[in-house]
Design a protein around this motif. Structure first.
Motif, PDB file in Angstrom:
ATOM      1  N   GLY A  14       5.682   2.779   8.838  1.00  0.00           N
ATOM      2  CA  GLY A  14       5.319   1.573   8.016  1.00  0.00           C
ATOM      3  C   GLY A  14       4.465   0.703   9.250  1.00  0.00           C
ATOM      4  N   GLN A  15       5.648   0.199  10.318  1.00  0.00           N
ATOM      5  CA  GLN A  15       5.744  -1.039  11.420  1.00  0.00           C
ATOM      6  C   GLN A  15       5.188   0.043  12.574  1.00  0.00           C
ATOM      7  OE1 GLN A  15       6.067  -4.106  10.594  1.00  0.00           O
ATOM      8  NE2 GLN A  15       6.660  -2.846   8.266  1.00  0.00           N
ATOM      9  N   SER A  16       4.692   0.932  12.596  1.00  0.00           N
ATOM     10  CA  SER A  16       4.920   1.431  14.228  1.00  0.00           C
ATOM     11  C   SER A  16       2.882   1.548  13.970  1.00  0.00           C
ATOM     12  CB  SER A  16       4.916   2.820  14.034  1.00  0.00           C
ATOM     13  OG  SER A  16       3.773   3.990  13.230  1.00  0.00           O
ATOM     14  N   GLU A  17       2.953   1.494  15.377  1.00  0.00           N
ATOM     15  CA  GLU A  17       1.442   0.920  15.932  1.00  0.00           C
ATOM     16  C   GLU A  17       0.801   2.384  15.396  1.00  0.00           C
ATOM     17  OE1 GLU A  17      -1.434  -0.993  18.521  1.00  0.00           O
ATOM     18  OE2 GLU A  17       0.674  -1.557  17.531  1.00  0.00           O
ATOM     19  N   VAL A  34      -1.326  17.897   2.328  1.00  0.00           N
ATOM     20  CA  VAL A  34      -2.032  16.336   2.222  1.00  0.00           C
ATOM     21  C   VAL A  34      -2.944  16.606   1.140  1.00  0.00           C
ATOM     22  CG1 VAL A  34      -2.317  14.409   3.109  1.00  0.00           C
ATOM     23  CG2 VAL A  34      -1.206  15.908   4.472  1.00  0.00           C
ATOM     24  N   SER A  35      -2.056  16.456  -0.454  1.00  0.00           N
ATOM     25  CA  SER A  35      -3.118  16.267  -1.059  1.00  0.00           C
ATOM     26  C   SER A  35      -3.961  15.234  -1.318  1.00  0.00           C
ATOM     27  CB  SER A  35      -2.318  16.576  -2.277  1.00  0.00           C
ATOM     28  OG  SER A  35      -1.986  15.335  -2.799  1.00  0.00           O
ATOM     29  N   PRO A  36      -4.900  15.727  -1.877  1.00  0.00           N
ATOM     30  CA  PRO A  36      -5.790  13.796  -2.732  1.00  0.00           C
ATOM     31  C   PRO A  36      -5.000  13.130  -3.182  1.00  0.00           C
ATOM     32  CG  PRO A  36      -7.156  15.910  -3.239  1.00  0.00           C
ATOM     33  CD  PRO A  36      -5.889  16.688  -3.017  1.00  0.00           C
ATOM     34  N   GLU A  37      -4.330  13.340  -3.926  1.00  0.00           N
ATOM     35  CA  GLU A  37      -3.709  12.060  -4.443  1.00  0.00           C
ATOM     36  C   GLU A  37      -2.671  11.522  -3.319  1.00  0.00           C
ATOM     37  OE1 GLU A  37       0.337  11.087  -7.665  1.00  0.00           O
ATOM     38  OE2 GLU A  37      -0.955  13.396  -7.210  1.00  0.00           O
ATOM     39  N   MET A  38      -2.052  12.404  -2.682  1.00  0.00           N
ATOM     40  CA  MET A  38      -0.790  11.926  -1.194  1.00  0.00           C
ATOM     41  C   MET A  38      -2.444  10.958  -0.561  1.00  0.00           C
ATOM     42  SD  MET A  38       1.535  14.773  -0.337  1.00  0.00           S
ATOM     43  CE  MET A  38       1.818  15.855  -1.283  1.00  0.00           C
ATOM     44  N   GLN A  39      -3.617  11.427  -0.192  1.00  0.00           N
ATOM     45  CA  GLN A  39      -4.700  10.655   0.704  1.00  0.00           C
ATOM     46  C   GLN A  39      -4.523   9.175   0.230  1.00  0.00           C
ATOM     47  OE1 GLN A  39      -7.538  12.849   1.365  1.00  0.00           O
ATOM     48  NE2 GLN A  39      -6.760  14.526   0.968  1.00  0.00           N
ATOM     49  N   ILE A  42      -1.047   6.937   0.629  1.00  0.00           N
ATOM     50  CA  ILE A  42      -1.098   6.828   2.112  1.00  0.00           C
ATOM     51  C   ILE A  42      -2.805   5.496   2.540  1.00  0.00           C
ATOM     52  CG2 ILE A  42      -1.770   7.633   4.724  1.00  0.00           C
ATOM     53  CD1 ILE A  42      -0.561  10.146   3.041  1.00  0.00           C
ATOM     54  N   ALA A  43      -2.831   5.524   2.296  1.00  0.00           N
ATOM     55  CA  ALA A  43      -4.730   4.824   2.438  1.00  0.00           C
ATOM     56  C   ALA A  43      -4.031   4.005   1.586  1.00  0.00           C
ATOM     57  CB  ALA A  43      -6.133   5.574   1.775  1.00  0.00           C
ATOM     58  N   GLN A  44      -3.659   3.136   0.970  1.00  0.00           N
ATOM     59  CA  GLN A  44      -3.185   2.458   0.087  1.00  0.00           C
ATOM     60  C   GLN A  44      -1.737   1.792   0.421  1.00  0.00           C
ATOM     61  OE1 GLN A  44      -2.121   2.847  -4.064  1.00  0.00           O
ATOM     62  NE2 GLN A  44      -2.472   0.891  -4.828  1.00  0.00           N
ATOM     63  N   ALA A  45      -1.406   2.316   1.581  1.00  0.00           N
ATOM     64  CA  ALA A  45      -0.313   1.806   1.713  1.00  0.00           C
ATOM     65  C   ALA A  45      -0.454   1.028   3.522  1.00  0.00           C
ATOM     66  CB  ALA A  45       0.588   3.328   2.344  1.00  0.00           C
ATOM     67  N   LEU A  46      -1.366   1.561   4.569  1.00  0.00           N
ATOM     68  CA  LEU A  46      -1.952   1.540   5.231  1.00  0.00           C
ATOM     69  C   LEU A  46      -2.982   0.607   5.981  1.00  0.00           C
ATOM     70  CD1 LEU A  46      -1.639   4.757   7.338  1.00  0.00           C
ATOM     71  CD2 LEU A  46       0.105   3.073   6.973  1.00  0.00           C
ATOM     72  N   ASN A  47      -3.758   0.488   4.083  1.00  0.00           N
ATOM     73  CA  ASN A  47      -4.966  -1.019   3.932  1.00  0.00           C
ATOM     74  C   ASN A  47      -6.186   0.317   4.463  1.00  0.00           C
ATOM     75  OD1 ASN A  47      -5.711  -2.517   2.212  1.00  0.00           O
ATOM     76  ND2 ASN A  47      -5.484  -4.468   5.055  1.00  0.00           N
ATOM     77  N   ALA A  51     -11.589   7.663   1.890  1.00  0.00           N
ATOM     78  CA  ALA A  51     -12.510   8.403   3.128  1.00  0.00           C
ATOM     79  C   ALA A  51     -11.958   8.162   4.445  1.00  0.00           C
ATOM     80  CB  ALA A  51     -13.910   7.098   3.169  1.00  0.00           C
ATOM     81  N   GLU A  52     -11.696   7.183   4.630  1.00  0.00           N
ATOM     82  CA  GLU A  52     -10.764   7.080   6.158  1.00  0.00           C
ATOM     83  C   GLU A  52      -9.875   8.276   6.162  1.00  0.00           C
ATOM     84  OE1 GLU A  52     -11.069   3.165   8.647  1.00  0.00           O
ATOM     85  OE2 GLU A  52     -10.810   2.544   5.955  1.00  0.00           O
ATOM     86  N   VAL A  53      -9.049   8.397   5.282  1.00  0.00           N
ATOM     87  CA  VAL A  53      -7.344   9.047   5.314  1.00  0.00           C
ATOM     88  C   VAL A  53      -7.679  10.770   4.819  1.00  0.00           C
ATOM     89  CG1 VAL A  53      -5.950   9.887   4.739  1.00  0.00           C
ATOM     90  CG2 VAL A  53      -6.209   7.720   5.180  1.00  0.00           C
ATOM     91  N   HIS A  54      -9.444  10.624   4.084  1.00  0.00           N
ATOM     92  CA  HIS A  54      -9.889  12.510   4.072  1.00  0.00           C
ATOM     93  C   HIS A  54     -10.682  12.587   5.154  1.00  0.00           C
ATOM     94  CE1 HIS A  54     -11.582  15.125   1.885  1.00  0.00           C
ATOM     95  NE2 HIS A  54     -12.583  14.887   2.181  1.00  0.00           N
ATOM     96  N   GLY A  55     -11.071  11.345   6.293  1.00  0.00           N
ATOM     97  CA  GLY A  55     -12.169  12.262   7.252  1.00  0.00           C
ATOM     98  C   GLY A  55     -10.867  12.445   8.459  1.00  0.00           C
ATOM     99  N   VAL A  56     -10.064  11.917   8.050  1.00  0.00           N
ATOM    100  CA  VAL A  56      -9.018  12.342   9.501  1.00  0.00           C
ATOM    101  C   VAL A  56      -7.759  14.237   9.053  1.00  0.00           C
ATOM    102  CG1 VAL A  56      -6.432  12.272  10.464  1.00  0.00           C
ATOM    103  CG2 VAL A  56      -8.278  10.196  10.308  1.00  0.00           C
TER     104      VAL A  56
END
Ligand code: FES
Length: 145
Positions: A14-17, A34-39, A42-47, A51-56
């Protein structure tokens, strides 16, 4: 719903670059996907947007949205391995794999000068890199995966 492993992975990075890729690698390793639910988590945790997470996730061959329990053989299809003849090995690899082993293209394993190269990821052999492959060696690798 995921178990406590996902929050632990998020907390660890969480705190890493630039934490997204390390998180996705850890999640893929821990859950096999990395299921859609996990995505979404993850998106919520990283703000980030989902779509950004899914794109990666969809851009990199390392990540899958559904778990596939089969052994995996990643075969490098990038230029240096193509120049060293990897395409001529694919029919043999596919015949050896059948439905038991998942073959996955990757684009460089860092073994360009000693290609064709492959990476095997399976319970039997762990996570191993292989170089200077010919059809017979690749077939043995796939059968042993
Ligand atoms: S191009 Fe195949 S390992 Fe780099």
């Amino acid at each position: 719903m995921t178990d406590e492993r996902l929050p632990a992975i998020l907390a660890r990075h969480g705190q890493s670059e630039g934490p997204l890729l390390p998180i996705l690698h850890d999640v893929q390793r821990a859950f096999g996907c990395v299921s859609p639910e996990m995505q979404r988590e993850i998106a919520q945790a990283l703000n980030l947007s989902r779509a950004e997470v899914h794109g990666v996730v969809s851009f990199y061959h390392d990540f899958t949205e559904e778990a596939d329990p089969r052994p995996c053989v990643q075969i490098c299809r990038a230029e240096a391995c193509q120049a060293r003849g990897v395409e001529a090995l694919m029919a043999t690899a596919e015949a050896a794999a059948g439905n038991r082993v998942r073959l996955s293209p990757v684009y460089c394993l860092g073994l360009c000068s000693v290609g064709p190269a492959a990476r095997v990821i399976s319970e039997r052999v762990g996570d191993t890199l292989h170089a200077r492959l010919d059809a017979a060696k690749l077939a043995r690798l796939v059968e042993a995966a």
